[in-house]
Design an enzyme around this catalytic site. Structure first.
Site, PDB file in Angstrom:
ATOM      1  CG  HIS A  11      48.157  21.400  50.446  1.00  0.00           C
ATOM      2  ND1 HIS A  11      46.834  21.763  50.519  1.00  0.00           N
ATOM      3  CD2 HIS A  11      48.647  21.500  51.712  1.00  0.00           C
ATOM      4  CE1 HIS A  11      46.533  22.066  51.772  1.00  0.00           C
ATOM      5  NE2 HIS A  11      47.621  21.911  52.516  1.00  0.00           N
ATOM      6  CD  GLU A  12      52.393  21.505  52.799  1.00  0.00           C
ATOM      7  OE1 GLU A  12      52.481  22.606  53.390  1.00  0.00           O
ATOM      8  OE2 GLU A  12      51.623  20.598  53.162  1.00  0.00           O
ATOM      9  CG  HIS A  62      49.947  26.273  53.312  1.00  0.00           C
ATOM     10  ND1 HIS A  62      48.709  26.723  53.704  1.00  0.00           N
ATOM     11  CD2 HIS A  62      49.934  24.928  53.510  1.00  0.00           C
ATOM     12  CE1 HIS A  62      47.979  25.710  54.124  1.00  0.00           C
ATOM     13  NE2 HIS A  62      48.703  24.599  54.011  1.00  0.00           N
ATOM     14  CG  HIS A 117      53.951  33.939  54.145  1.00  0.00           C
ATOM     15  ND1 HIS A 117      55.320  33.791  54.156  1.00  0.00           N
ATOM     16  CD2 HIS A 117      53.667  34.825  55.140  1.00  0.00           C
ATOM     17  CE1 HIS A 117      55.830  34.551  55.117  1.00  0.00           C
ATOM     18  NE2 HIS A 117      54.855  35.178  55.720  1.00  0.00           N
TER      19      HIS A 117
END
Length: 230
Positions: A103-104, A107, A111
């Site tokens: 999940h991280e 991100h 980005h």
């Protein structure tokens, strides 16, 4: 003027559903994370290994992975391009560990692709940091001194509400990317996909609760402001 009964503000009732949802969300994410922290992934990869693999597959070799303190403190820092994973996630080989790590990474991929909702949210951060801290000062002064200051406080608080709302598509998209990356790259099995989704859905509920709380608080403040104008 809005009616008060023996010092009780009836608009507080508006916050009760959001407060209950917040309590439920916090309980749900903790219990779900703890449950699947004990369910080990069949592939046996750690969260850090999964994160590194997905980052490299998406051309993000410039993103570093660091161990950070705390529990459920995992996050991606877009300013330094660093993925920070808690001990349970970094070293863990559970479904919860690899799901949170992926999940991280989602991100980080957002980005790298300049995903608009994430870019918009990141641009809001410095504004919201100021407006959220100043809003309640103006709101209190509006109640105690003069109503126009209350309206300024509400306007500033609206920035914080906008931030919470914009966060929703960012988090949902990161979770969707995480599941796709885990399955496509055979980092989890097809059977484990539903378990991973449960972990990420529980985490997403906390953001829904935060947005709901902010929206209901804003509605409450608008009602109070309008009542002072009557």
């Amino acid at each position: 003027m809005y009616p008060y009964y023996y010092g009780f503000d009836p608009t507080m009732i508006l916050l009760i559903p959001a407060m209950l949802l917040a309590v439920y969300a916090q309980t749900k994410v903790k219990t779900t994370f703890n449950k699947y922290l004990r369910v080990y992934s069949q592939k046996g990869y750690t969260g850090a290994q999964v994160a590194r693999y997905i980052l490299d597959k998406n051309g993000l070799r410039n993103v570093d992975i660091e161990l950070t303190g705390g529990r459920l403190s995992d996050h991606y820092d877009p300013r330094s391009k660093v993925l920070r994973l808690s001990n349970d996630v970094y070293h863990g080989t559970s479904i919860a560990s690899v799901s949170v790590a992926a999940h991280e990474v989602g991100h980080a991929i957002q980005h790298g692709e300049e995903y608009f909702p994430l870019t918009f949210r990141n641009n809001l951060v410095p504004i919201v940091n100021i407006s959220s801290s100043m809003s309640w000062i103006f709101i209190m002064l509006g109640f105690l001194v003069t109503p126009p200051l209350l309206k300024i406080g509400i306007l500033l608080f609206s920035g914080a509400v906008l931030f919470q709302v914009v966060t929703l598509p960012v988090e949902f998209n990161a979770s969707s990317r995480a599941i796709d990356q885990l399955v496509t790259n055979s980092l989890i099995t097809t059977e484990e996909r539903k378990y991973s989704k449960k972990v990420l859905d529980a985490a997403a509920l906390t953001y829904v609760a935060a947005a709901a709380s902010a929206i209901m608080q804003l509605i409450r403040l608008v009602i109070l402001s309008n009542s002072r104008d009557d």
